[in-house]
Design a protein around this motif. Sequence first.
Motif, PDB file in Angstrom:
ATOM      1  N   GLU A  75       0.823  -1.205   0.000  1.00 26.30           N
ATOM      2  CA  GLU A  75       0.000   0.000   0.000  1.00 26.30           C
ATOM      3  C   GLU A  75       0.861   1.260   0.000  1.00 26.30           C
ATOM      4  O   GLU A  75       0.502   2.277  -0.603  1.00 26.30           O
ATOM      5  N   ARG A  78       2.005   1.724  -3.580  1.00 31.52           N
ATOM      6  CA  ARG A  78       0.907   2.261  -4.387  1.00 31.52           C
ATOM      7  C   ARG A  78       0.754   3.762  -4.180  1.00 31.52           C
ATOM      8  O   ARG A  78       0.539   4.520  -5.134  1.00 31.52           O
ATOM      9  N   GLN A  79       0.893   4.180  -2.954  1.00 30.36           N
ATOM     10  CA  GLN A  79       0.745   5.601  -2.639  1.00 30.36           C
ATOM     11  C   GLN A  79       1.882   6.417  -3.250  1.00 30.36           C
ATOM     12  O   GLN A  79       1.662   7.495  -3.809  1.00 30.36           O
ATOM     13  N   TYR A 118      -2.547  -8.559  -5.207  1.00 28.81           N
ATOM     14  CA  TYR A 118      -2.168  -7.262  -5.779  1.00 28.81           C
ATOM     15  C   TYR A 118      -1.872  -7.302  -7.275  1.00 28.81           C
ATOM     16  O   TYR A 118      -1.456  -6.286  -7.834  1.00 28.81           O
ATOM     17  N   ARG A 181      -8.040   0.108  -6.883  1.00 31.34           N
ATOM     18  CA  ARG A 181      -8.997  -0.794  -6.240  1.00 31.34           C
ATOM     19  C   ARG A 181      -8.647  -1.080  -4.786  1.00 31.34           C
ATOM     20  O   ARG A 181      -7.470  -1.050  -4.400  1.00 31.34           O
ATOM     21  N   ASP A 182      -9.663  -1.359  -3.988  1.00 31.77           N
ATOM     22  CA  ASP A 182      -9.475  -1.911  -2.653  1.00 31.77           C
ATOM     23  C   ASP A 182      -9.300  -3.416  -2.853  1.00 31.77           C
ATOM     24  O   ASP A 182     -10.248  -4.125  -3.210  1.00 31.77           O
ATOM     25  N   ARG A 185     -11.781  -5.928  -1.176  1.00 30.83           N
ATOM     26  CA  ARG A 185     -13.237  -5.816  -1.322  1.00 30.83           C
ATOM     27  C   ARG A 185     -13.852  -7.095  -1.889  1.00 30.83           C
ATOM     28  O   ARG A 185     -14.884  -7.574  -1.397  1.00 30.83           O
ATOM     29  N   ARG A 191     -14.482  -3.036   2.787  1.00 31.55           N
ATOM     30  CA  ARG A 191     -13.138  -2.528   3.000  1.00 31.55           C
ATOM     31  C   ARG A 191     -12.487  -3.196   4.214  1.00 31.55           C
ATOM     32  O   ARG A 191     -13.178  -3.702   5.105  1.00 31.55           O
ATOM     33  N   ARG A 193      -8.891  -2.677   6.901  1.00 27.19           N
ATOM     34  CA  ARG A 193      -7.726  -1.887   7.271  1.00 27.19           C
ATOM     35  C   ARG A 193      -6.470  -2.729   7.110  1.00 27.19           C
ATOM     36  O   ARG A 193      -6.486  -3.947   7.325  1.00 27.19           O
TER      37      ARG A 193
END
Length: 221
Positions: A75, A78-79, A118, A181-182, A185, A191, A193
């Motif tokens: 994550e 990705r950010q 992923y 995408r989450d 999900r 969602r 955490r």
Amino acid sequence: MNTTAYAGIAFRRLHPPTTDVGTVHHSLGAYLDRVTRHCTALVDVLGDGFLRWWSCESGPRYGRYVFELLVEAAEDVRQRRGRSGVLACAGVAVFGPPSAEDADELLCVPVAVAQGLYAGAGLMFGAFVRDRAQADQHGRRLPGPAVSFVVVRPAVFPADIALLERGGDDFVLPAAHDDGRDVFRDVLGGRARVRDAARHYPRVVAHLAAQEAVRREGVMT
């Protein structure tokens, strides 16, 4: 460390995320310098601090927490990819396993599950196991690292697709772009955490196993 001692190790994080590879392990910097002779793209990643490190110590029963650390690193990549593109990478060092075989056993499923989860976000996960030499794409020998680690990075097209296709049906091909995408999900119906990834690990494993069974059945028919 012997096998008995390894079996008694609990999972623990060793430090906050960092770009200082020397705080992870004293030999990792020299190891990565040697690897740049085989992968020149790594020069830019290392030189500008695009490679961010996580580290943990884990016994053989804590693959779900290794998976959680991989999710956290993914994550983060990705950010950062929005600013840094394919140079945004992460490394997750895993201390504890006393041999390459033990490291394989600990990392195999969490890495495969993270890759499956992923792939739709265009990420690649690659494990480098302690003391095990590898060959690069040209067949040249890569030295084995002193500590096992997993690299998380954006897929590079078309080179990575060609690489994975040579590996056969055991690999999930990544998407060309991250659609935001989450990734949890479809698995959980909602969602999740990042810090709950270890708790959801069994459901993710079961979901991806069912998907893989369907895919293989389709290939065979």
